[in-house]
Design an enzyme around this catalytic site. Structure first.
Site, PDB file in Angstrom:
ATOM      1  N   LYS A 177      -6.775  -1.156 -11.160  1.00 50.92           N
ATOM      2  CA  LYS A 177      -7.132  -2.383 -10.427  1.00 50.92           C
ATOM      3  C   LYS A 177      -7.562  -3.417 -11.471  1.00 50.92           C
ATOM      4  O   LYS A 177      -8.597  -3.240 -12.133  1.00 50.92           O
ATOM      5  CB  LYS A 177      -8.311  -2.123  -9.500  1.00 50.92           C
ATOM      6  CG  LYS A 177      -8.023  -1.172  -8.334  1.00 50.92           C
ATOM      7  CD  LYS A 177      -9.349  -0.772  -7.702  1.00 50.92           C
ATOM      8  CE  LYS A 177      -9.188  -0.115  -6.340  1.00 50.92           C
ATOM      9  NZ  LYS A 177     -10.464   0.492  -5.896  1.00 50.92           N
TER      10      LYS A 177
ATOM     11  N   GLU B  22      -7.815  -2.832   5.635  1.00 51.46           N
ATOM     12  CA  GLU B  22      -6.479  -2.887   5.046  1.00 51.46           C
ATOM     13  C   GLU B  22      -5.393  -2.772   6.104  1.00 51.46           C
ATOM     14  O   GLU B  22      -4.242  -2.456   5.804  1.00 51.46           O
ATOM     15  CB  GLU B  22      -6.330  -1.784   3.997  1.00 51.46           C
ATOM     16  CG  GLU B  22      -7.328  -1.971   2.864  1.00 51.46           C
ATOM     17  CD  GLU B  22      -7.143  -1.010   1.709  1.00 51.46           C
ATOM     18  OE1 GLU B  22      -6.187  -0.222   1.702  1.00 51.46           O
ATOM     19  OE2 GLU B  22      -7.982  -1.056   0.803  1.00 51.46           O
TER      20      GLU B  22
END
Ligand code: 2PG
Ligand code: MG
Length: 431
Positions: free
Chosen positions: A334, A207
């Site tokens: 999510k 990330e």
């Protein structure tokens, strides 16, 4: 308005792995497209991500079957049934799949279609996606306060330390632009520290966070605090994704070179909260450690959010179980853990009904698509978790937040304090 065309592509995500993009056209001529992300530290209860399984192509990770389903079964159904609205489309594709969690046609294909439809419908009405989502959810849109990745370990880096993500959250910046300016200073200071202490330049994890060879979790957290102090910025808190499911085996946690039971991990985390300015603990225990979670929440209560990711998997049944057990007080949402926008909204409603905080989250494998920012704003989520500020698949979402904030002058990020019972003021350490 009916759907006249569904098309799909296999595209690559930020790890260079295949994922799915859906493109859809309505009879009005309005078009929408969406591509979907993929996790690395996935929860066992997540909806099914369909991969080709052909080892000769992308090591089995190809998405041509999912693309084929979009062009085939999903398209045939959508053109024949002409769903009138988002709920009908999402219920219809769930029924078409006929399994729990899209085990037949793939949640990656389903989510791409669901979001492409949302984009097309919003475009048809000339409204931004976040407004379309807020109308569906009956929410008041707002700009979420980001938690931004600084250091990674576990499955997002080389596993050099078990703790998966240490993030920073400027509590009082007042706007996304100011949050980003603050985090730039902290990230730059962290990179300088890492270079000095570990002799490494900007080595990046999935990330975009830094991933030096920390010897244990406390060293990682201390380095984050040192970076904040070196940056000269005030009021910056830490949030942590422990991702404990991934170092849990047969009831035992293996962390920092030791073996701990649930109570031992809770003590360890409690010690971190005493020493470091942590306001949120995600997946402090493993996804099936249901006995441990209520104790974790009791210990964190009033000090940090008890945030469930793998524990909940954006799944209403698991959220309801956690509410009844008082196992958490915040949902990591999510959309690809469930497969449609409607299912994600149902998870959101279940968590909000319990008074929980909401953190809308990206995955470690992302694309340049920016729908996540609209989703978080549309829901009026408290926080958004996207990753670091160094890679374009992350920046697409941060930049979209900046744009939404500028164009529509929505309310700014709220300062938060430790834990759900602490109220919205009185946190002296972060002033
Ligand atoms: C998480 C996510 C995002 P992944 O665990 O919260 O950081 O990781 O997408 O790999 O599940
Ligand atoms: Mg997580």
């Amino acid at each position: 308005m009916s759907i006249i065309e569904v098309d799909a592509l296999e595209v690559l995500d930020s790890r260079g792995r295949p994922t799915v993009k859906a493109m859809l056209t309505l009879a009005s001529g309005a078009r929408g497209s969406a591509s979907v992300p993929a996790g690395a530290s996935t929860g066992a209860a997540e909806a099914f991500e369909l991969r080709d399984g052909d080892p000769r192509r992308f090591r089995g990770m190809g998405c041509l079957k999912a693309v084929g389903h979009l062009r085939g079964e999903f398209a045939d159904w959508a053109l024949a049934e002409a769903p009138e609205d988002q709920a009908t489309l999402d219920a219809g594709i769930r029924e078409l799949d006929g399994t729990d969690g899209f085990a037949r046609l793939g949640a990656n294909a389903a989510l791409a279609l669901s979001l492409a439809y949302a984009r097309a419908r919003a475009g048809e009405r000339g409204i931004p996606l976040w407004r379309y989502i807020s109308e569906l959810a009956g929410t008041k849109p707002a700009i979420p306060l980001p938690m931004i990745n600084l250091f990674s370990g576990g499955k997002h880096a080389g596993g050099q330390v078990e703790l998966q993500d240490v993030q920073v959250m400027p509590l009082q910046a007042g706007s996304t632009s100011k949050v980003l300016a603050t985090v730039f200073d902290v990230f730059t200071a962290a990179a300088e520290l890492v270079h000095r202490r570990y002799g490494m330049r900007m080595l990046r994890a999935d990330e975009g966070g830094l991933a030096p060879p920390f010897s244990d979790a406390a060293e990682m957290l201390q380095c984050a605090v040192d970076a904040i102090s070196r940056s000269g910025r005030q009021g910056v808190a830490l949030t942590v994704d422990v991702a404990a499911s991934h170092f849990w085996n047969a009831g035992t946690y293996q962390i920092d070179g030791t073996e701990l039971d649930s109570a031992g991990v809770i003590d360890l985390i409690s010690g971190w909260i005493d020493r470091f300015p942590i306001v949120s603990i995600e997946d402090g225990l493993a996804e099936e450690d249901w006995d441990g979670w209520p104790q974790l929440r009791t210990v964190l209560n009033g000090r940090a959010m008890t945030l469930g990711d793998d524990l909940l998997c954006t799944n209403v049944a698991r959220i309801n179980r956690a509410v009844a057990a008082r196992a958490a007080d915040a949902l990591l949402l999510k959309a690809n853990q469930v497969g449609t926008l409607t299912d994600a909204l149902a998870a959101f409603q279940a968590a909000r009904a319990a008074g929980w905080r909401i953190v809308v989250s990206a995955r470690s494998g992302e694309t340049e698509d920016d729908w996540l920012a609209d989703l978080a704003v549309g829901l009026g989520a408290d926080h958004i978790k996207i990753g670091s500020i160094t890679q374009s698949e992350r920046l697409a979402k941060y930049n979209r937040l900046v744009e939404i904030e500028h164009l529509w002058k929505l309310p700014s990020p709220l300062p938060v304090v430790r834990g759900d019972d602490a109220g919205r003021s009185g946190s002296s350490w972060c002033d």
